[in-house]
Design a protein around this motif. Structure first.
Motif: not given
Length: 168
Positions: A43-47, A87-95
């Motif tokens: 979530d930190d990366a996603a935001h 940025k508002t998002s770096a990359w988004s990984f959802k397990a």
């Protein structure tokens, strides 16, 4: 004498197998904590929160999908800064699935996960976490793209072609 030695050896093997069986799965309460920690890390990366890197051990390693991506934490942080700052998002990984395992004392934890990503489709990853007095820290994380076996030859051909092309 030989009979006693064989019994001792058999007993030692059984004890080793028992220890391995303990490592087969984490205590449900610990697994819940690990899942929350890894989900928060993603979530930190996603935001685009730089706290992402604080969840990695100072000697932590991140292995990305490109064969050049073998990063020590601080080098990874320096490289990734452009994806996080402003940025508002770096990359988004959802397990979508995660398995958590632990050594007997619960201080060394490893996991594997299946991920959905908007940019790379399905990925798989594995990681190693150390439990310290201050909490969890990621020691090692390896990300890979999940390639269906049916198209592996096509993907291999594309990779071979890309690697043979002159660097621009």
């Amino acid at each position: 004498m030989m009979h006693t030695t064989l019994k001792s050896l058999f007993l030692a093997c059984c004890l080793c197998l028992a220890n391995l069986a303990q490592a087969a799965g984490a205590d449900p309460a610990l697994a819940k904590q690990v899942n929350a920690f890894v989900d928060a890390w993603h979530d930190d990366a996603a935001h685009a929160r730089m706290a992402y890197f604080d969840k990695m051990a100072p000697d932590g390693v991140y292995i990305g999908t490109d064969r050049s991506e073998l990063w020590q934490r601080d080098d990874f942080k320096a490289w990734a800064r452009k994806y996080f700052e402003g940025k508002t998002s770096a990359w988004s990984f959802k397990a979508t699935r995660r398995n958590v395992y632990t050594a007997g004392d619960g201080k060394l934890i490893w996991f594997d996960e299946l991920l959905d990503t908007p940019n790379m489709g399905h990925c798989m990853a594995s990681g190693v976490i150390r439990k310290t007095d201050k909490g969890f820290e990621i020691l090692h994380y390896q990300l890979s793209m999940a390639v269906p076996n049916e198209i592996a030859k096509q993907v291999t051909a594309l990779v071979t072609k890309a690697e043979a092309a002159p660097v621009k």
